[in-house]
Design a protein around this motif. Structure first.
Motif, PDB file in Angstrom:
ATOM      1  N   GLU A   1       1.590   9.523  -5.794  1.00 45.96           N
ATOM      2  CA  GLU A   1       2.021  10.895  -5.528  1.00 45.96           C
ATOM      3  C   GLU A   1       3.027  11.371  -6.568  1.00 45.96           C
ATOM      4  OE1 GLU A   1       3.413  11.181  -1.502  1.00 45.96           O
ATOM      5  OE2 GLU A   1       1.413  10.873  -0.651  1.00 45.96           O
TER       6      GLU A   1
ATOM      7  N   ARG B   1       0.828  -1.202   0.000  1.00 47.65           N
ATOM      8  CA  ARG B   1       0.000   0.000   0.000  1.00 47.65           C
ATOM      9  C   ARG B   1       0.872   1.265   0.000  1.00 47.65           C
ATOM     10  NH1 ARG B   1      -4.432   0.089   4.573  1.00 47.65           N
ATOM     11  NH2 ARG B   1      -4.137  -2.121   4.238  1.00 47.65           N
ATOM     12  N   TYR B   2       1.998   1.221   0.735  1.00 49.60           N
ATOM     13  CA  TYR B   2       2.924   2.350   0.778  1.00 49.60           C
ATOM     14  C   TYR B   2       3.485   2.631  -0.616  1.00 49.60           C
ATOM     15  CZ  TYR B   2       7.284   4.859   1.515  1.00 49.60           C
ATOM     16  OH  TYR B   2       8.305   5.761   1.436  1.00 49.60           O
ATOM     17  N   CYS B   3       3.882   1.580  -1.316  1.00 55.64           N
ATOM     18  CA  CYS B   3       4.445   1.742  -2.657  1.00 55.64           C
ATOM     19  C   CYS B   3       3.418   2.331  -3.616  1.00 55.64           C
ATOM     20  CB  CYS B   3       4.941   0.399  -3.187  1.00 55.64           C
ATOM     21  SG  CYS B   3       6.332  -0.260  -2.270  1.00 55.64           S
TER      22      CYS B   3
ATOM     23  N   ARG C   1       0.947   4.297  -2.852  1.00 55.45           N
ATOM     24  CA  ARG C   1       0.756   5.714  -2.525  1.00 55.45           C
ATOM     25  C   ARG C   1       1.925   6.555  -3.023  1.00 55.45           C
ATOM     26  NH1 ARG C   1      -1.409   7.975   3.096  1.00 55.45           N
ATOM     27  NH2 ARG C   1      -3.316   7.790   1.929  1.00 55.45           N
ATOM     28  N   VAL C   2       3.153   6.068  -2.851  1.00 50.78           N
ATOM     29  CA  VAL C   2       4.340   6.817  -3.304  1.00 50.78           C
ATOM     30  C   VAL C   2       4.302   6.994  -4.819  1.00 50.78           C
ATOM     31  CG1 VAL C   2       6.843   6.695  -3.582  1.00 50.78           C
ATOM     32  CG2 VAL C   2       5.822   6.203  -1.372  1.00 50.78           C
TER      33      VAL C   2
END
Length: 198
Positions: free
Chosen positions: A10, A2-4, A6-7
Motif C-alpha cells: 500500500e 502477510r500484514y507487513c 500488505r502495508v
C-alpha cells in the motif's frame, strides 16, 4: 508477515500514485502536472500553468478538449476516454455541485456538456483538477505489480527482529505535453436548472 507485505504494498502504491500525478522525473516518473516540452535536465521540468475554470459548461469543456485534441507535430487527434483526476475533498465540495442540478420535480440529476470519467486521487492538490487522455500516459513497472519483497533474519537475529524490504522499479511520462491539462477549480460554480421564458 502477510500484514507487513500488505502495508508495504500500500505504501508503494501511494508513492507511485503521487509520482504519476506530481513526479519530477528524478528517480521517479514524470507526473501529469509537469510541462514536458523541455526535459533534457530534470531541473528544467516545471509545473504546467493551470487554466482557471469557473464552470463545466460546453464552452469551458470545449476549450479543454480542444487542447487535448492537439497532437504532436501540430496534428489533431480524436479525444476519447477523457479522465478528470481530482482530490476526493474537491470532488464532493466543488465538482459534484458543478455537475449536479435539481430539476423541476425536485430530483437531483448529473450532467456534463462533454463526457469524461472522474477519478479521485489524494495525490492531486486541492483546488486543482487534471483533464487528460489516460491512455496517453506510459508507465513501465519492474519487479512485479506490488514490487519485490525480500527479508533477512540475519539482521538483529539475537533480538528476534526480521527486516523486510519491498522494492519497485517504475518509470513513466505522458506521450506528449497536450495529453493532460491542469485546471484551477477554486472558483468552480455550482450548476442550476435554468428556465428560459420567451
Amino acid at each position: 508477515m502477510r500484514y507487513c507485505v500488505r502495508v508495504l504494498a500500500e505504501a508503494i502504491a501511494e508513492a507511485l500514485e503521487d509520482a504519476i500525478v506530481n513526479g519530477n522525473g528524478s528517480k521517479k516518473p514524470v507526473g501529469m502536472t509537469k510541462d514536458i516540452t523541455v526535459v533534457e535536465e530534470v531541473e528544467t521540468i516545471s509545473d504546467k500553468v493551470a487554466m482557471e475554470v469557473t464552470d463545466l459548461g460546453a464552452v469551458t469543456l470545449g476549450t479543454i478538449f480542444a487542447t487535448l485534441a492537439v497532437a504532436p507535430n501540430s496534428k489533431t487527434r480524436a479525444v476519447n476516454d477523457v479522465i478528470m483526476v481530482v482530490n476526493p475533498l474537491d470532488y464532493y465540495k466543488i465538482v459534484l455541485p458543478a455537475i449536479s442540478y435539481r430539476n423541476a420535480l425536485g430530483e437531483y440529476a448529473q450532467r456534463t456538456a462533454l463526457p469524461f470519467e472522474i477519478v479521485e486521487s489524494s495525490a492531486v492538490a486541492q483546488n486543482s483538477a487534471i483533464f487528460g487522455l489516460g491512455k496517453k500516459y506510459d508507465l513501465m513497472l519492474g519487479l512485479g505489480e506490488n514490487g519485490k519483497m525480500s527479508f533477512s533474519d540475519e539482521f538483529k537475529f539475537l533480538d528476534d527482529v526480521r527486516t523486510l524490504k519491498q522494492k519497485l522499479v517504475a518509470n513513466g511520462r505522458a506521450k506528449d505535453n497536450n495529453a493532460f491539462v491542469v485546471c484551477d477549480i477554486t472558483n468552480l460554480k455550482p450548476d442550476y436548472f435554468n428556465v428560459k421564458v420567451v
